[in-house]
Motif scaffolding. Structure first.
Motif, PDB file in Angstrom:
ATOM      1  N   LEU A 277      -7.757   1.410  -7.564  1.00  0.00           N
ATOM      2  CA  LEU A 277      -8.753   2.104  -6.747  1.00  0.00           C
ATOM      3  C   LEU A 277      -9.362   3.267  -7.515  1.00  0.00           C
ATOM      4  O   LEU A 277     -10.562   3.536  -7.429  1.00  0.00           O
ATOM      5  N   ALA A 278      -8.515   3.976  -8.274  1.00  0.00           N
ATOM      6  CA  ALA A 278      -9.011   5.096  -9.071  1.00  0.00           C
ATOM      7  C   ALA A 278      -9.973   4.605 -10.144  1.00  0.00           C
ATOM      8  O   ALA A 278     -11.005   5.230 -10.411  1.00  0.00           O
ATOM      9  N   LYS A 279      -9.651   3.479 -10.745  1.00  0.00           N
ATOM     10  CA  LYS A 279     -10.511   2.905 -11.783  1.00  0.00           C
ATOM     11  C   LYS A 279     -11.840   2.450 -11.185  1.00  0.00           C
ATOM     12  O   LYS A 279     -12.908   2.687 -11.762  1.00  0.00           O
ATOM     13  N   MET A 280     -11.763   1.812 -10.015  1.00  0.00           N
ATOM     14  CA  MET A 280     -12.984   1.373  -9.341  1.00  0.00           C
ATOM     15  C   MET A 280     -13.827   2.569  -8.911  1.00  0.00           C
ATOM     16  O   MET A 280     -15.053   2.514  -8.909  1.00  0.00           O
TER      17      MET A 280
ATOM     18  N   GLU B  86     -13.287   9.092  -3.124  1.00  0.00           N
ATOM     19  CA  GLU B  86     -12.116   9.506  -2.352  1.00  0.00           C
ATOM     20  C   GLU B  86     -12.382   9.492  -0.850  1.00  0.00           C
ATOM     21  O   GLU B  86     -11.527   9.093  -0.059  1.00  0.00           O
ATOM     22  N   SER B  87     -13.567   9.932  -0.437  1.00  0.00           N
ATOM     23  CA  SER B  87     -13.874   9.972   0.988  1.00  0.00           C
ATOM     24  C   SER B  87     -13.984   8.573   1.574  1.00  0.00           C
ATOM     25  O   SER B  87     -13.542   8.316   2.704  1.00  0.00           O
ATOM     26  N   GLN B  88     -14.570   7.634   0.810  1.00  0.00           N
ATOM     27  CA  GLN B  88     -14.690   6.263   1.294  1.00  0.00           C
ATOM     28  C   GLN B  88     -13.319   5.612   1.422  1.00  0.00           C
ATOM     29  O   GLN B  88     -13.036   4.905   2.394  1.00  0.00           O
ATOM     30  N   ILE B  89     -12.454   5.855   0.435  1.00  0.00           N
ATOM     31  CA  ILE B  89     -11.103   5.299   0.485  1.00  0.00           C
ATOM     32  C   ILE B  89     -10.327   5.891   1.651  1.00  0.00           C
ATOM     33  O   ILE B  89      -9.586   5.190   2.351  1.00  0.00           O
TER      34      ILE B  89
ATOM     35  N   ARG C 244      -7.785   5.221   6.939  1.00  0.00           N
ATOM     36  CA  ARG C 244      -7.662   5.597   8.348  1.00  0.00           C
ATOM     37  C   ARG C 244      -7.882   4.398   9.248  1.00  0.00           C
ATOM     38  O   ARG C 244      -7.205   4.233  10.274  1.00  0.00           O
ATOM     39  N   SER C 245      -8.795   3.537   8.881  1.00  0.00           N
ATOM     40  CA  SER C 245      -9.039   2.324   9.658  1.00  0.00           C
ATOM     41  C   SER C 245      -7.814   1.421   9.635  1.00  0.00           C
ATOM     42  O   SER C 245      -7.438   0.831  10.657  1.00  0.00           O
ATOM     43  N   PHE C 246      -7.170   1.310   8.466  1.00  0.00           N
ATOM     44  CA  PHE C 246      -5.978   0.477   8.366  1.00  0.00           C
ATOM     45  C   PHE C 246      -4.820   1.071   9.157  1.00  0.00           C
ATOM     46  O   PHE C 246      -4.029   0.339   9.765  1.00  0.00           O
TER      47      PHE C 246
ATOM     48  N   ALA D 157     -17.617   8.674   6.442  1.00  0.00           N
ATOM     49  CA  ALA D 157     -16.847   9.144   5.287  1.00  0.00           C
ATOM     50  C   ALA D 157     -16.619  10.645   5.362  1.00  0.00           C
ATOM     51  O   ALA D 157     -15.547  11.148   5.029  1.00  0.00           O
ATOM     52  N   ALA D 158     -17.628  11.377   5.830  1.00  0.00           N
ATOM     53  CA  ALA D 158     -17.501  12.833   5.955  1.00  0.00           C
ATOM     54  C   ALA D 158     -16.439  13.200   6.982  1.00  0.00           C
ATOM     55  O   ALA D 158     -15.674  14.147   6.802  1.00  0.00           O
ATOM     56  N   SER D 159     -16.361  12.433   8.063  1.00  0.00           N
ATOM     57  CA  SER D 159     -15.362  12.722   9.089  1.00  0.00           C
ATOM     58  C   SER D 159     -13.965  12.388   8.607  1.00  0.00           C
ATOM     59  O   SER D 159     -12.967  12.928   9.086  1.00  0.00           O
ATOM     60  N   ALA D 160     -13.871  11.461   7.631  1.00  0.00           N
ATOM     61  CA  ALA D 160     -12.567  11.076   7.089  1.00  0.00           C
ATOM     62  C   ALA D 160     -12.077  12.046   6.030  1.00  0.00           C
ATOM     63  O   ALA D 160     -10.884  12.131   5.759  1.00  0.00           O
TER      64      ALA D 160
END
Length: 217
Positions: free
Chosen positions: A83-86, A96-99, A104-106, A201-204
């Motif tokens: 994930l860091a590489k992607m 980081e915000s998207q991840i 949180r969804s998971f 993403a901002a809320s996460a």
């Protein structure tokens, strides 16, 4: 040549292959416009006698299921370093915000995050790889993956194809002006989705105050 006449020359097999490939790669974790390709193919089937909507839906479902499965295997093997590489290659999609939003969804939905993620533009590229990274049991992932792929791909194809059939008279008169209008509508839709994804993403993302308190302690 009229746009409709040009569309009629497109081989059906190339449409099926394109749908399966783009959706498969997107599901694998590569940011591609899978939904736009699927909608375009379904509309094309509505105005093209040689393109079977059932085949469009089947190819889209297969691409979604296989792509997600490969993404799961890659995520399971690569772990968080992947994930860091992607994130370094696709910061707008794997930042980081998207991840954080995807995780949180998971946490909230469990295996069904894979199912519901199929219907959300940003989560669609995360579902497979992230499920693998989080070591979700494969049988749970497979159930949600298959159901999500079939419902999303089949449902989208059926709805868009039905709309296209109803508007068949308009599609036969499809002109350059109509193409421009369709393009503008597509761009507007992407901007809306992108804006909503940014808000989610901002809320996460963690609040600045929390970060300050941790640093002070």
């Amino acid at each position: 040549m009229h746009i409709q006449e040009w569309l009629e020359t497109i081989p059906a097999v190339s449409v099926y292959a394109l749908v399966a490939a783009v959706i498969g790669l997107e599901s694998l974790g590569i940011p591609l416009p899978g939904e736009i390709v699927l909608i375009s193919a379904a509309l094309l089937a509505a105005g093209h006698d040689g393109i079977n909507p059932w085949m469009v839906g089947a190819c889209a479902s297969a691409g979604a299921i296989i792509g997600d499965s490969i993404g799961y295997a890659i995520g399971h093997k690569g772990g968080r370093p992947l994930l860091a590489k992607m994130g370094g290659k696709f910061p707008k999609h794997f930042g980081e915000s998207q991840i954080a939003m995807a995780e949180r969804s998971f946490e909230k939905w469990g295996m069904w995050a894979v199912f519901f993620g199929r219907f959300v533009a940003l989560l669609r590229i995360f579902a497979g790889p992230l499920a693998g990274v989080l070591h979700m049991p494969y049988w749970k992932f497979l159930i949600a993956n298959v159901l999500g792929g079939i419902v999303w791909a089949g449902g989208t194809t059926a709805v868009i194809y039905s709309v296209g059939v109803v508007a068949e008279a308009w599609l036969k008169r499809f002109s350059y002006l109509g193409l421009v209008v369709a393009l503008l509508i597509g761009i507007a839709s992407m901007l809306i989705v992108k804006n909503r994804a940014k808000k989610a993403a901002a809320s996460a993302a963690p609040a600045p105050e929390s970060a300050t308190v941790v640093a002070t302690d």
